[in-house]
Structure formats: C-alpha cells, structure tokens
Design an enzyme around this catalytic site. Structure first.
Site, PDB file in Angstrom:
ATOM      1  N   ASP A  41      20.090 -45.607  -4.445  1.00  0.00           N
ATOM      2  CA  ASP A  41      20.286 -46.049  -5.824  1.00  0.00           C
ATOM      3  C   ASP A  41      19.018 -45.811  -6.642  1.00  0.00           C
ATOM      4  O   ASP A  41      17.947 -46.346  -6.335  1.00  0.00           O
ATOM      5  CB  ASP A  41      20.664 -47.529  -5.826  1.00  0.00           C
ATOM      6  CG  ASP A  41      20.988 -48.046  -7.207  1.00  0.00           C
ATOM      7  OD1 ASP A  41      20.039 -48.276  -7.990  1.00  0.00           O
ATOM      8  OD2 ASP A  41      22.177 -48.216  -7.510  1.00  0.00           O
ATOM      9  N   HIS A  61      23.089 -44.029 -10.123  1.00  0.00           N
ATOM     10  CA  HIS A  61      23.242 -45.446 -10.467  1.00  0.00           C
ATOM     11  C   HIS A  61      24.387 -45.558 -11.459  1.00  0.00           C
ATOM     12  O   HIS A  61      24.339 -44.978 -12.532  1.00  0.00           O
ATOM     13  CB  HIS A  61      21.957 -45.992 -11.097  1.00  0.00           C
ATOM     14  CG  HIS A  61      21.999 -47.467 -11.378  1.00  0.00           C
ATOM     15  ND1 HIS A  61      21.927 -48.419 -10.384  1.00  0.00           N
ATOM     16  CD2 HIS A  61      22.111 -48.158 -12.542  1.00  0.00           C
ATOM     17  CE1 HIS A  61      21.982 -49.636 -10.925  1.00  0.00           C
ATOM     18  NE2 HIS A  61      22.101 -49.495 -12.233  1.00  0.00           N
ATOM     19  N   SER A  74      26.155 -52.214 -12.244  1.00  0.00           N
ATOM     20  CA  SER A  74      24.773 -52.673 -12.181  1.00  0.00           C
ATOM     21  C   SER A  74      24.724 -54.205 -12.214  1.00  0.00           C
ATOM     22  O   SER A  74      25.316 -54.852 -11.367  1.00  0.00           O
ATOM     23  CB  SER A  74      23.956 -52.035 -13.309  1.00  0.00           C
ATOM     24  OG  SER A  74      22.583 -52.202 -13.091  1.00  0.00           O
TER      25      SER A  74
END
Length: 427
Positions: free
Chosen positions: A305, A372, A209
């Site tokens: 995502d 994610h 991330s």
C-alpha cells in the site's frame, strides 16, 4: 485541448495510463512543518496526488450534487467546525431501484488539537469547503460497462469531515472542535433510511482508506439497520492499516492512532468484541477486528500500500537521512534490502487476514501492487487493462462475492511477478 486543462484534463490522462506518474509537487513539501500539520492529517492534501478524490474519472463521468443533512445539527452531528455534514446521492433504477451502495469517503485523521484546527480549514473538517458536485466513477459509476454489478443501484458517497473514521464522539470547546464522527454516521443513516433505504432488499457498505477503516468499524451496525431478509455485506478498500514497525524500529502509526482515539473519544464506539481483551488503540487497527465481524466482509488491499509505505513504514521522522525517499517515491528505485523489508510487510498483512479468510462468508483480493484505493478509480476497478488476479478484475471479484456466484479469496504473487498492476509513481 483547452477544455482539458482544468479539472477533467488531469484525470483524463490518468484514466489511460497503466502506471500513474505524479509530478505536481515534491511529496515531502507537505510534511516539512510537522508541528503545524500532523503528517497523517496530510492525507487530505495527498488525495490530489493519489488521484483518490478525482477517482480517475473520464470527462464524461456522471457528476452528482451535494446534499447537506439538514436535521443533523439538532442531533449534534456536525463536522469539526460545527457545519452540517453531507453526502452525494444518485438514485437507483430498474432492477437496482431497491438496492443501496453506501461509500464512506476517506481522507486521513487528526490526532491533536493543532492538526484538527488546521483540518477545519479544509474539506476534511468543514462542509464549507466540500465540492458542490463530484464525479461518480468506479464502484459508483452508473454505466454497466464500467460497473457491471452495481451501476443501477442507489449509490451514495458520504463526505468525511470528522477526522476519526466516523467513530469519535467528543468535543473541545476551547479550540472550537466537534469530534462527532459517530453522530454523523448515525444521522446519515437515519436520513438515507427516510429516503428509501429502509426498503432495501440488498445493501453494501463500502469505503476507501480512512473510509475503508470506517466500513469495518461500522459493518455490524450497518447490518443491524435492516431486517434479516435484506442481503447486507461490507467492503473495505485500502482500509487494512497494519500495526507495523517502521524502518527505524518505531511504531509511527500506532502512536498516531493512539492520539486519534484518545482525543476524539473513539474508544466508547469501538467493538466490544475487541475492547474486552485489547486496549482501545489496538482496536482501531482492522487486523484486530476483522475476525469477529458477524457480517460478510470483503477486503481489497494492495500488499505494498503506497500510503502505508510513505506514511507508516518510512515517514520522514523515521527516515531523517532520506534513505527511503527514492524507494517510496518510485518502487523501481528500491534496493534489495528495501524490497526485502516490504516483502516482510506483505507477509505481515497476509498473516493478519489468515483467520478472516478462513470464513466462507468473507472475501479477499490482495494484489501485489504499489497502490492505494482501487475501487474508486475506473482504471483499477473495471477497465480493459485493470489489475487482475487469476484473470479476474477487482469489480468482478467483488461482484462474484456479493452475489454468491463464486468464492473469492484472491492473493497475488509477490512483487515483481504481477504485471497487471497500476503502480503509483511520484516524482
């Protein structure tokens, strides 16, 4: 059942699910007061929803204590509130004793004073709130059956407490804020080099991330720490944040990143290969960086995502009537037109990596999942029912690329054809 009702209980169930269903609270409750907490800063709150920080760890997972970097303050390398930064470090063994895996933690960003002041009261802005011990799973696991290529390496997770993907260098004395991500990065590298990383024969910089973005930003810097004989590569998981138009036709994430870059003094630490022809905000987007990175880089990303759908493409401010609410909570509730919009986002992502993937040294794994961060969670990194492209799980694809066993340029077919996804569902 009593021992499963706490920390491990929640994630134990998630380990066995092929689809994560999140029921802990309503997603939009986090974003009702947007003047108090920036909507993208709330990523740190959402990690308990996504299962990122817990990493879908089974109850027998290795747990690793926190180390604070004692010499960091003298270098001005401190968290937002001035506390010491830190990391979790598990020594390598056997054939991996001189190999190093560095993972940069994720957790959103803050783009204004109020959001950053709030962030100081969380583990994303102060080491006072760091967990003193965390599980190492997925790419950090010490078990060969869970992490076949990196299980016996020196594995380090560097904690994230600056709010600009380890890349800012500024301060706001009036608000008591230190924007020192770049210095934290340098202090952590110096400390780890003194603990044996300088002798590495193999090294991999990774991140998830906001940490995945950081692994791209710092990739060539990482390479330059080592002699040429050291095999050095970089790996970004869920860090391909796209400069995309939201559902209202606006530029939610671009406007947000502009605030992060200007507030935290990021521009001076961005790659000059980008800033010599693009504005600083554009150079915070990986799509404008990846083609010019010298070091071999692997990109792992979900084509849909979940975080980008919820917070970049269809945030509440771009969807005030809530037309996208059901879709972004559960992909199965998306309308035909909404799926068409998301297919356009996927096409945008694939176009962005076209030049990058043309280089033989780079690797790619873009699956058509609503997910994610797939390298930290055991079920999506390497398990019996892990997501695959061409019968190859993420862990095998990354290992094949790192060790030059095979060229890995894997792109899954568009939704809904991939039946191996561990799609995130919120309710």
């Amino acid at each position: 059942m009593g021992k499963f009702m706490g920390f491990w209980g929640v994630i134990f169930f998630g380990f066995f699910l092929s689809k994560w269903v999140v029921k802990s609270f309503e997603f939009d409750e986090l974003f009702d007061n947007r003047t108090e907490v920036s909507f993208l800063e709330s990523m740190s709150l959402l990690e308990s929803v996504y299962g990122v920080s817990a990493a879908a760890a089974p109850p027998y997972a290795l747990t690793v204590p926190l180390t604070l970097i004692q010499g960091a303050a003298a270098k001005g390398a401190v968290c937002l509130d001035g506390t010491l930064p830190g990391y979790h470090f598990h020594r390598g063994f056997g054939t991996g004793a001189n190999s190093w895996l560095i993972q940069l933690e994720g957790g959103g960003w803050c783009n204004n004073i109020r959001a950053c002041v709030y962030r100081k009261t969380t583990r994303r802005g102060s080491s006072t709130y760091f967990e003193k011990i965390i599980p190492f799973t997925g790419i950090l696991s010490n078990k060969a059956q869970e992490n076949p290529d990196f299980f016996n390496w020196n594995r380090v997770k560097i904690r994230y407490c600056d709010g600009a993907s380890f890349s800012g260098d500024s301060e706001n004395k009036a608000a008591g804020l230190q924007f020192r991500g770049q210095r934290i990065w340098l202090a952590a590298m110096e400390d780890l080099m003194s603990k044996g990383m300088r002798y590495a024969n193999q090294a991999l910089l990774s991140g998830c991330s906001a940490g995945g973005l950081a692994s791209i930003l710092h990739c060539d810097e990482f390479r330059d720490l080592f002699p040429r004989r050291t095999k050095v590569k970089c790996f970004s998981d869920a860090g391909l944040f796209m400069d995309a138009t939201d559902v209202s036709g606006g530029h939610t994430i671009r406007n947000f990143f502009a605030g992060v870059v200007s507030l935290q003094g990021v521009q001076r630490n961005l790659p000059s290969t980008c800033t010599n022809h693009l504005d600083p905000t554009s150079c915070f987007f990986p799509q404008n960086l990846i083609a010019n990175i010298r070091t071999p880089l692997f990109i792992l990303n979900a084509a849909y995502d979940s975080w980008q759908i919820q917070e970049s493409l269809a945030p509440k401010m771009a969807d005030p009537r809530g037309n996208w609410y059901n879709c972004k909570m559960n992909y199965a509730r998306c309308s035909v037109s909404q799926i068409r919009f998301l297919q356009g986002f996927r096409a945008h992502m694939l176009n962005a990596v076209k030049g990058f993937s043309a280089s033989r040294q780079n690797g790619l794994f873009i699956n058509s999942c609503f997910a994610h961060c797939q390298s930290e969670r055991q079920d999506t990194w390497f398990a019996d029912n892990s997501p695959v492209i061409g019968n190859k799980a993420v862990a095998i694809a990354v290992g094949d690329w790192y060790f030059d066993r095979a060229t890995t340029k894997a792109i899954g077919c568009a939704y809904p054809c991939d039946k191996t996804c561990h799609n995130l569902v919120f309710r």
